[in-house]
Design a protein around this motif. Structure first.
Motif, PDB file in Angstrom:
ATOM      1  N   PRO A   1      50.201  38.388  57.757  1.00 49.12           N
ATOM      2  CA  PRO A   1      49.806  40.109  57.150  1.00 49.12           C
ATOM      3  C   PRO A   1      49.200  40.720  58.293  1.00 49.12           C
ATOM      4  CG  PRO A   1      48.272  38.385  56.145  1.00 49.12           C
ATOM      5  CD  PRO A   1      49.257  37.573  56.788  1.00 49.12           C
ATOM      6  N   LYS A   2      48.586  40.244  59.374  1.00 48.44           N
ATOM      7  CA  LYS A   2      47.960  40.686  60.296  1.00 48.44           C
ATOM      8  C   LYS A   2      49.076  41.554  61.148  1.00 48.44           C
ATOM      9  CE  LYS A   2      44.083  37.693  60.801  1.00 48.44           C
ATOM     10  NZ  LYS A   2      43.294  36.911  61.499  1.00 48.44           N
ATOM     11  N   LYS A   3      50.141  40.870  61.113  1.00 47.06           N
ATOM     12  CA  LYS A   3      51.474  41.461  61.843  1.00 47.06           C
ATOM     13  C   LYS A   3      51.811  42.810  61.438  1.00 47.06           C
ATOM     14  CE  LYS A   3      53.420  37.416  64.211  1.00 47.06           C
ATOM     15  NZ  LYS A   3      54.307  36.537  64.472  1.00 47.06           N
ATOM     16  N   PHE A   4      51.877  42.820  59.968  1.00 47.66           N
ATOM     17  CA  PHE A   4      52.409  44.138  59.249  1.00 47.66           C
ATOM     18  C   PHE A   4      51.123  45.026  58.798  1.00 47.66           C
ATOM     19  CE2 PHE A   4      55.281  40.635  58.711  1.00 47.66           C
ATOM     20  CZ  PHE A   4      56.344  41.082  59.206  1.00 47.66           C
ATOM     21  N   GLY A   5      50.109  44.993  59.649  1.00 51.63           N
ATOM     22  CA  GLY A   5      49.057  46.166  59.327  1.00 51.63           C
ATOM     23  C   GLY A   5      47.881  45.588  58.252  1.00 51.63           C
ATOM     24  N   GLY A   6      48.322  44.474  57.437  1.00 53.17           N
ATOM     25  CA  GLY A   6      47.115  44.109  56.583  1.00 53.17           C
ATOM     26  C   GLY A   6      46.133  43.390  57.460  1.00 53.17           C
ATOM     27  N   GLY A   7      45.017  43.185  56.701  1.00 55.00           N
ATOM     28  CA  GLY A   7      43.754  42.756  57.229  1.00 55.00           C
ATOM     29  C   GLY A   7      42.964  43.866  57.851  1.00 55.00           C
ATOM     30  N   THR A   8      43.327  45.140  57.572  1.00 57.54           N
ATOM     31  CA  THR A   8      42.544  46.193  58.411  1.00 57.54           C
ATOM     32  C   THR A   8      41.199  46.370  57.619  1.00 57.54           C
ATOM     33  OG1 THR A   8      43.740  47.823  57.124  1.00 57.54           O
ATOM     34  CG2 THR A   8      44.550  47.347  59.069  1.00 57.54           C
ATOM     35  N   GLN A   9      41.121  45.949  56.381  1.00 57.38           N
ATOM     36  CA  GLN A   9      39.833  46.277  55.654  1.00 57.38           C
ATOM     37  C   GLN A   9      38.722  45.388  56.342  1.00 57.38           C
ATOM     38  OE1 GLN A   9      40.120  45.960  51.554  1.00 57.38           O
ATOM     39  NE2 GLN A   9      38.442  47.167  51.129  1.00 57.38           N
ATOM     40  N   GLN A  10      39.272  44.247  56.770  1.00 53.51           N
ATOM     41  CA  GLN A  10      38.053  43.588  57.199  1.00 53.51           C
ATOM     42  C   GLN A  10      37.396  43.965  58.422  1.00 53.51           C
ATOM     43  OE1 GLN A  10      41.045  41.717  56.493  1.00 53.51           O
ATOM     44  NE2 GLN A  10      40.448  40.630  54.619  1.00 53.51           N
ATOM     45  N   LYS A  11      38.306  44.817  59.244  1.00 53.44           N
ATOM     46  CA  LYS A  11      38.133  45.530  60.633  1.00 53.44           C
ATOM     47  C   LYS A  11      37.496  46.670  60.495  1.00 53.44           C
ATOM     48  CE  LYS A  11      40.853  42.107  63.137  1.00 53.44           C
ATOM     49  NZ  LYS A  11      41.908  42.186  63.932  1.00 53.44           N
ATOM     50  N   ALA A  12      37.308  47.152  59.244  1.00 54.01           N
ATOM     51  CA  ALA A  12      37.299  48.762  59.267  1.00 54.01           C
ATOM     52  C   ALA A  12      36.045  49.464  59.544  1.00 54.01           C
ATOM     53  CB  ALA A  12      37.134  49.332  57.496  1.00 54.01           C
ATOM     54  N   CYS A  13      34.959  48.667  59.633  1.00 58.42           N
ATOM     55  CA  CYS A  13      33.492  49.158  59.988  1.00 58.42           C
ATOM     56  C   CYS A  13      33.123  48.414  61.298  1.00 58.42           C
ATOM     57  CB  CYS A  13      32.549  48.974  58.943  1.00 58.42           C
ATOM     58  SG  CYS A  13      32.900  50.002  57.640  1.00 58.42           S
ATOM     59  N   MET A  14      34.312  47.882  62.040  1.00 56.72           N
ATOM     60  CA  MET A  14      33.924  47.058  63.305  1.00 56.72           C
ATOM     61  C   MET A  14      33.142  48.036  64.569  1.00 56.72           C
ATOM     62  SD  MET A  14      33.721  44.135  64.484  1.00 56.72           S
ATOM     63  CE  MET A  14      34.752  43.143  63.450  1.00 56.72           C
ATOM     64  N   LYS A  15      33.564  49.039  64.493  1.00 54.27           N
ATOM     65  CA  LYS A  15      33.236  50.132  65.484  1.00 54.27           C
ATOM     66  C   LYS A  15      31.726  50.608  65.452  1.00 54.27           C
ATOM     67  CE  LYS A  15      37.765  52.219  66.717  1.00 54.27           C
ATOM     68  NZ  LYS A  15      38.568  53.353  66.697  1.00 54.27           N
ATOM     69  N   GLU A  16      31.515  50.594  63.945  1.00 56.44           N
ATOM     70  CA  GLU A  16      30.255  51.209  63.468  1.00 56.44           C
ATOM     71  C   GLU A  16      29.230  49.954  63.667  1.00 56.44           C
ATOM     72  OE1 GLU A  16      32.598  51.750  61.820  1.00 56.44           O
ATOM     73  OE2 GLU A  16      32.998  54.012  61.580  1.00 56.44           O
ATOM     74  N   MET A  17      29.708  48.910  63.446  1.00 57.12           N
ATOM     75  CA  MET A  17      28.872  47.573  63.757  1.00 57.12           C
ATOM     76  C   MET A  17      28.475  47.309  65.255  1.00 57.12           C
ATOM     77  SD  MET A  17      27.050  45.200  62.437  1.00 57.12           S
ATOM     78  CE  MET A  17      27.551  44.702  60.838  1.00 57.12           C
ATOM     79  N   THR A  18      29.592  47.410  65.866  1.00 59.24           N
ATOM     80  CA  THR A  18      29.456  47.343  67.341  1.00 59.24           C
ATOM     81  C   THR A  18      28.470  48.333  68.093  1.00 59.24           C
ATOM     82  OG1 THR A  18      31.334  46.489  67.361  1.00 59.24           O
ATOM     83  CG2 THR A  18      30.553  47.030  69.471  1.00 59.24           C
ATOM     84  N   ALA A  19      28.530  49.740  67.563  1.00 56.94           N
ATOM     85  CA  ALA A  19      27.640  50.599  68.056  1.00 56.94           C
ATOM     86  C   ALA A  19      26.064  50.352  67.693  1.00 56.94           C
ATOM     87  CB  ALA A  19      28.011  51.934  67.260  1.00 56.94           C
ATOM     88  N   PHE A  20      26.008  49.844  66.323  1.00 58.03           N
ATOM     89  CA  PHE A  20      24.591  49.498  65.734  1.00 58.03           C
ATOM     90  C   PHE A  20      24.115  48.310  66.656  1.00 58.03           C
ATOM     91  CE2 PHE A  20      22.070  46.872  62.824  1.00 58.03           C
ATOM     92  CZ  PHE A  20      20.997  47.692  62.789  1.00 58.03           C
ATOM     93  N   LEU A  21      24.858  47.379  66.908  1.00 54.47           N
ATOM     94  CA  LEU A  21      24.219  45.965  67.554  1.00 54.47           C
ATOM     95  C   LEU A  21      24.140  46.398  69.035  1.00 54.47           C
ATOM     96  CD1 LEU A  21      26.693  43.264  66.292  1.00 54.47           C
ATOM     97  CD2 LEU A  21      24.325  43.841  65.678  1.00 54.47           C
ATOM     98  N   ASN A  22      25.028  47.315  69.739  1.00 50.93           N
ATOM     99  CA  ASN A  22      24.657  47.590  71.180  1.00 50.93           C
ATOM    100  C   ASN A  22      23.283  48.352  71.218  1.00 50.93           C
ATOM    101  OD1 ASN A  22      26.828  46.770  72.187  1.00 50.93           O
ATOM    102  ND2 ASN A  22      28.080  48.366  72.117  1.00 50.93           N
TER     103      ASN A  22
END
Length: 81
Positions: free
Chosen positions: A12-33
């Motif tokens: 499903p990752k090839k077809f755009g699925g699995g985006t919900q798991q990565k939805a807040c990744m940028k925000e989490m990375t900014a917080f950890l930085n």
């Protein structure tokens, strides 16, 4: 542990699925930085915490797909044969 040979499977990752798991990744990375830059002093990272919390709250309100995953339905089809 693996899949049976000959069974149908779609990544499903090839077809755009699995985006919900990565939805807040940028925000989490900014917080950890921010934590890393401020030596784990989370009082200085309140802005990033608010942004991360709002992102997580948005995910809670989004409706989930009513149908199961594509692989679930492929397995159901293979049982009918």
């Amino acid at each position: 542990m693996g899949r049976k040979s000959g069974s149908l499977y779609i990544n499903p990752k090839k077809f755009g699925g699995g985006t919900q798991q990565k939805a807040c990744m940028k925000e989490m990375t900014a917080f950890l930085n921010c934590l890393a830059l401020n030596k784990n002093n989370d009082e200085k990272c309140l802005k990033q915490v608010e942004i991360l919390n709002s992102c997580v709250d948005e995910l809670k309100t989004k409706p989930k797909k009513p149908w199961g995953s594509i692989n679930f339905h492929l397995q159901r089809l293979s049982r009918l044969k």
